[in-house]
Design a protein around this motif. Structure first.
Motif, PDB file in Angstrom:
ATOM      1  N   MET A   1       0.850  -1.180   0.000  1.00 23.31           N
ATOM      2  CA  MET A   1       0.000   0.000   0.000  1.00 23.31           C
ATOM      3  C   MET A   1       0.890   1.236   0.000  1.00 23.31           C
ATOM      4  O   MET A   1       1.992   1.219   0.541  1.00 23.31           O
ATOM      5  N   GLU A   2       0.398   2.314  -0.594  1.00 23.80           N
ATOM      6  CA  GLU A   2       1.148   3.562  -0.605  1.00 23.80           C
ATOM      7  C   GLU A   2       0.355   4.650   0.087  1.00 23.80           C
ATOM      8  O   GLU A   2      -0.868   4.673   0.032  1.00 23.80           O
ATOM      9  N   LYS A   3       1.092   5.541   0.767  1.00 21.12           N
ATOM     10  CA  LYS A   3       0.463   6.645   1.497  1.00 21.12           C
ATOM     11  C   LYS A   3       1.396   7.837   1.428  1.00 21.12           C
ATOM     12  O   LYS A   3       2.613   7.685   1.523  1.00 21.12           O
ATOM     13  N   THR A   4       0.829   9.028   1.277  1.00 19.78           N
ATOM     14  CA  THR A   4       1.609  10.257   1.325  1.00 19.78           C
ATOM     15  C   THR A   4       1.173  11.042   2.551  1.00 19.78           C
ATOM     16  O   THR A   4      -0.028  11.254   2.762  1.00 19.78           O
ATOM     17  N   LEU A   5       2.141  11.420   3.374  1.00 15.61           N
ATOM     18  CA  LEU A   5       1.855  12.224   4.561  1.00 15.61           C
ATOM     19  C   LEU A   5       2.450  13.613   4.383  1.00 15.61           C
ATOM     20  O   LEU A   5       3.555  13.760   3.845  1.00 15.61           O
ATOM     21  N   ASN A   6       1.733  14.628   4.838  1.00 13.33           N
ATOM     22  CA  ASN A   6       2.247  15.991   4.853  1.00 13.33           C
ATOM     23  C   ASN A   6       2.970  16.194   6.172  1.00 13.33           C
ATOM     24  O   ASN A   6       2.398  15.967   7.233  1.00 13.33           O
ATOM     25  N   VAL A   7       4.224  16.629   6.086  1.00 12.03           N
ATOM     26  CA  VAL A   7       5.033  16.783   7.292  1.00 12.03           C
ATOM     27  C   VAL A   7       5.596  18.201   7.338  1.00 12.03           C
ATOM     28  O   VAL A   7       6.237  18.658   6.392  1.00 12.03           O
TER      29      VAL A   7
ATOM     30  N   LYS B   1      11.923   3.720   7.896  1.00  8.55           N
ATOM     31  CA  LYS B   1      12.487   2.469   7.377  1.00  8.55           C
ATOM     32  C   LYS B   1      12.805   1.468   8.487  1.00  8.55           C
ATOM     33  O   LYS B   1      12.907   0.278   8.231  1.00  8.55           O
ATOM     34  N   LYS B   2      12.942   1.944   9.719  1.00 12.30           N
ATOM     35  CA  LYS B   2      13.179   1.046  10.859  1.00 12.30           C
ATOM     36  C   LYS B   2      11.924   0.257  11.223  1.00 12.30           C
ATOM     37  O   LYS B   2      12.006  -0.775  11.882  1.00 12.30           O
ATOM     38  N   LEU B   3      10.762   0.765  10.828  1.00 10.81           N
ATOM     39  CA  LEU B   3       9.512   0.102  11.173  1.00 10.81           C
ATOM     40  C   LEU B   3       9.330  -1.158  10.332  1.00 10.81           C
ATOM     41  O   LEU B   3       9.537  -1.138   9.117  1.00 10.81           O
ATOM     42  N   ASP B   4       8.941  -2.233  10.977  1.00  9.65           N
ATOM     43  CA  ASP B   4       8.672  -3.481  10.269  1.00  9.65           C
ATOM     44  C   ASP B   4       7.467  -3.281   9.359  1.00  9.65           C
ATOM     45  O   ASP B   4       6.418  -2.828   9.805  1.00  9.65           O
TER      46      ASP B   4
ATOM     47  N   LYS C   1       9.545   1.376   1.700  1.00  7.53           N
ATOM     48  CA  LYS C   1      10.116   2.555   1.052  1.00  7.53           C
ATOM     49  C   LYS C   1       9.580   3.814   1.717  1.00  7.53           C
ATOM     50  O   LYS C   1       8.402   3.901   2.045  1.00  7.53           O
ATOM     51  N   ALA C   2      10.477   4.771   1.940  1.00  9.02           N
ATOM     52  CA  ALA C   2      10.080   6.078   2.467  1.00  9.02           C
ATOM     53  C   ALA C   2      10.904   7.123   1.716  1.00  9.02           C
ATOM     54  O   ALA C   2      12.111   7.060   1.698  1.00  9.02           O
ATOM     55  N   GLU C   3      10.217   8.054   1.082  1.00 12.22           N
ATOM     56  CA  GLU C   3      10.890   9.053   0.276  1.00 12.22           C
ATOM     57  C   GLU C   3      10.358  10.437   0.613  1.00 12.22           C
ATOM     58  O   GLU C   3       9.188  10.727   0.400  1.00 12.22           O
ATOM     59  N   VAL C   4      11.250  11.287   1.143  1.00 12.68           N
ATOM     60  CA  VAL C   4      10.878  12.642   1.549  1.00 12.68           C
ATOM     61  C   VAL C   4      11.091  13.616   0.396  1.00 12.68           C
ATOM     62  O   VAL C   4      12.107  13.563  -0.289  1.00 12.68           O
ATOM     63  N   SER C   5      10.127  14.506   0.204  1.00 10.74           N
ATOM     64  CA  SER C   5      10.285  15.639  -0.696  1.00 10.74           C
ATOM     65  C   SER C   5      10.284  16.891   0.175  1.00 10.74           C
ATOM     66  O   SER C   5       9.238  17.301   0.688  1.00 10.74           O
TER      67      SER C   5
ATOM     68  N   THR D   1       5.756   3.452   1.156  1.00 11.81           N
ATOM     69  CA  THR D   1       5.218   2.183   0.668  1.00 11.81           C
ATOM     70  C   THR D   1       5.338   1.197   1.816  1.00 11.81           C
ATOM     71  O   THR D   1       6.425   1.049   2.387  1.00 11.81           O
ATOM     72  N   PHE D   2       4.227   0.555   2.169  1.00 13.47           N
ATOM     73  CA  PHE D   2       4.249  -0.295   3.356  1.00 13.47           C
ATOM     74  C   PHE D   2       3.270  -1.453   3.239  1.00 13.47           C
ATOM     75  O   PHE D   2       2.377  -1.455   2.394  1.00 13.47           O
ATOM     76  N   ASP D   3       3.454  -2.423   4.107  1.00 15.36           N
ATOM     77  CA  ASP D   3       2.581  -3.595   4.202  1.00 15.36           C
ATOM     78  C   ASP D   3       1.597  -3.325   5.343  1.00 15.36           C
ATOM     79  O   ASP D   3       1.997  -3.317   6.512  1.00 15.36           O
ATOM     80  N   GLU D   4       0.337  -3.093   5.002  1.00 13.54           N
ATOM     81  CA  GLU D   4      -0.635  -2.707   6.030  1.00 13.54           C
ATOM     82  C   GLU D   4      -0.964  -3.830   7.002  1.00 13.54           C
ATOM     83  O   GLU D   4      -1.582  -3.587   8.033  1.00 13.54           O
ATOM     84  N   SER D   5      -0.514  -5.038   6.724  1.00 13.79           N
ATOM     85  CA  SER D   5      -0.726  -6.120   7.687  1.00 13.79           C
ATOM     86  C   SER D   5       0.324  -6.077   8.803  1.00 13.79           C
ATOM     87  O   SER D   5       0.180  -6.726   9.826  1.00 13.79           O
TER      88      SER D   5
END
Length: 68
Positions: free
Chosen positions: A1-7, A24-27, A31-35, A44-48
């Protein structure tokens, strides 16, 4: 699953590395990409294995604010 967060509060390469590293440390996060320009992080993460609240907490622990 993909998610975009505003930070808010990310201004430099160190900020980018802190946020990406914490995520990236989270099981389950593959993928984590900052703009920095957009103030966003694409994840990009596994929601399970991990949920959005856990990812928000990881970012906030680095000292940044996550907007909904």
């Amino acid at each position: 699953m993909e998610k975009t967060l505003n930070v808010r509060g990310m201004t430099c390469g160190h900020c980018k590395m802190s946020v990406e590293g914490a995520l990236k440390k989270l099981d389950g996060v593959s993928k984590a990409e900052v703009s920095l320009e957009a103030g966003k992080v694409d994840i990009t993460f596994d929601e399970s294995k991990v949920n959005v609240d856990t990812m928000k907490d990881a970012i906030e622990e680095q000292g940044y604010d996550v907007e909904n």
